[in-house]
Design a protein around this motif. Structure first.
Motif, mmCIF file in Angstrom:
data_model
loop_
_atom_site.group_PDB
_atom_site.id
_atom_site.type_symbol
_atom_site.label_atom_id
_atom_site.label_comp_id
_atom_site.label_asym_id
_atom_site.label_seq_id
_atom_site.Cartn_x
_atom_site.Cartn_y
_atom_site.Cartn_z
ATOM 1 N N ARG A 48 0.844 -1.203 0.000
ATOM 2 C CA ARG A 48 0.000 0.000 0.000
ATOM 3 C C ARG A 48 0.877 1.251 0.000
ATOM 4 N N GLY A 49 1.908 1.260 0.849
ATOM 5 C CA GLY A 49 2.792 2.418 0.902
ATOM 6 C C GLY A 49 3.534 2.627 -0.403
ATOM 7 N N ALA A 62 -9.405 2.870 -3.775
ATOM 8 C CA ALA A 62 -10.477 2.391 -4.652
ATOM 9 C C ALA A 62 -10.107 1.074 -5.330
ATOM 10 N N LYS A 63 -8.832 0.903 -5.654
ATOM 11 C CA LYS A 63 -8.394 -0.291 -6.352
ATOM 12 C C LYS A 63 -7.950 -1.414 -5.407
ATOM 13 N N PRO A 65 -9.270 -3.663 -3.248
ATOM 14 C CA PRO A 65 -9.793 -5.042 -3.294
ATOM 15 C C PRO A 65 -9.244 -5.841 -4.473
ATOM 16 N N GLY A 66 -9.141 -5.211 -5.642
ATOM 17 C CA GLY A 66 -8.589 -5.881 -6.797
ATOM 18 C C GLY A 66 -7.105 -6.155 -6.650
ATOM 19 N N ILE A 67 -6.391 -5.229 -6.016
ATOM 20 C CA ILE A 67 -4.964 -5.432 -5.778
ATOM 21 C C ILE A 67 -4.745 -6.642 -4.871
ATOM 22 N N GLU A 68 -5.562 -6.756 -3.831
ATOM 23 C CA GLU A 68 -5.476 -7.912 -2.921
ATOM 24 C C GLU A 68 -5.667 -9.223 -3.694
ATOM 25 N N GLU A 69 -6.638 -9.233 -4.598
ATOM 26 C CA GLU A 69 -6.893 -10.443 -5.398
ATOM 27 C C GLU A 69 -5.713 -10.758 -6.303
ATOM 28 N N ALA A 70 -5.219 -9.748 -6.980
ATOM 29 C CA ALA A 70 -4.136 -9.953 -7.942
ATOM 30 C C ALA A 70 -2.870 -10.461 -7.262
ATOM 31 N N ILE A 97 -2.147 -1.163 -10.022
ATOM 32 C CA ILE A 97 -1.517 0.031 -10.576
ATOM 33 C C ILE A 97 -0.291 -0.448 -11.339
ATOM 34 N N ARG A 98 -0.326 -0.321 -12.652
ATOM 35 C CA ARG A 98 0.617 -1.018 -13.513
ATOM 36 C C ARG A 98 1.940 -0.261 -13.672
#
Length: 222
Positions: A48-49, A62-63, A65-70, A97-98
């Motif tokens: 996150r940091g 905002a992103k 939950p998707g980051i956790e999944e990925a 975040i790519r």
């Protein structure tokens, strides 16, 4: 250097009383409470940091939950294995975040956590057992051994996870400057040692956690 009580009085005057100056400052967790947390949560806090550096924190939120999944719930052993085609797929995954360097740093930190856990039982245990009186050394270790954990990224990660310590925000640095502890944002080992000594002195005099002292120093300026 003023006593902590004198600095608290400055913060109280700025914020409408001592109660307000101390309001909303959470107590740090005990070493045993820190050690009970899964290493996956430490990796998530690092990620996150890293993602928040240089972009809007609301975008990361905002992103998230998707980051956790990925990142497979940030299980360190699994994230450390994201290489080759799996890493290329992550680079094109719209859930994250790519940024290639940031994604690589998270993977590298997963490997870092697994190595520490193999030696200490868990990364959480290593953090839990590190003395707060040597917090400067902990930050230096994270910066040198981890990826993109320098600046205040490592310190904010530790605060998120409940570790007692300080964050050298602009306002905290401002108070340290005013007290003659340092004369510019600290970067050298000598300057960071002086900061640590000041926090240790204020903690010994006040009986308060370094986290509380850090927040009060910030509120004495901002």
């Amino acid at each position: 250097m003023r006593t902590f009580d004198e600095i608290l009085a400055i913060a109280a005057e700025r914020h409408g009383g001592q109660e307000a100056a101390l309001a909303g400052i959470p107590a740090p967790l005990s070493p045993d409470e820190i050690a009970m947390q899964p290493d996956a949560r430490f990796l998530a806090a690092m990620a996150r940091g890293i993602f928040q550096a240089g972009i809007s924190w609301s975008v990361v939120e905002a992103k998230w939950p998707g980051i956790e999944e990925a990142f497979h719930g940030f299980e360190p052993a699994r994230v450390a294995m994201i290489e080759g085609d799996a890493f290329d797929a992550l680079l094109s995954d719209t859930r994250v975040i790519r940024s290639g360097p940031k994604l690589a740093a998270i993977r590298d930190n997963a490997a870092f956590l697994t190595e520490v856990a193999a030696e200490a039982g868990s990364f959480a245990r290593k953090i839990a057992d590190w003395p707060v009186t040597e917090f400067d050394a902990l930050l230096d270790w994270l910066k040198r051994s981890g990826a993109r954990l320098g600046g205040n990224t490592g310190a904010y990660m530790l605060r998120t996870m409940g570790k007692d310590g300080y964050v050298l925000s602009r306002d905290v640095v401002g108070r340290l400057n005013a007290e003659g502890v340092i004369d510019k944002p600290p970067s050298s080992r000598k300057a960071l040692a002086a900061v640590q000594e000041a926090f240790n002195t204020w903690a010994e005099d006040s009986g308060l956690p370094h986290t509380t002292i850090s927040r009060v120093l910030a509120r004495s300026i901002g």
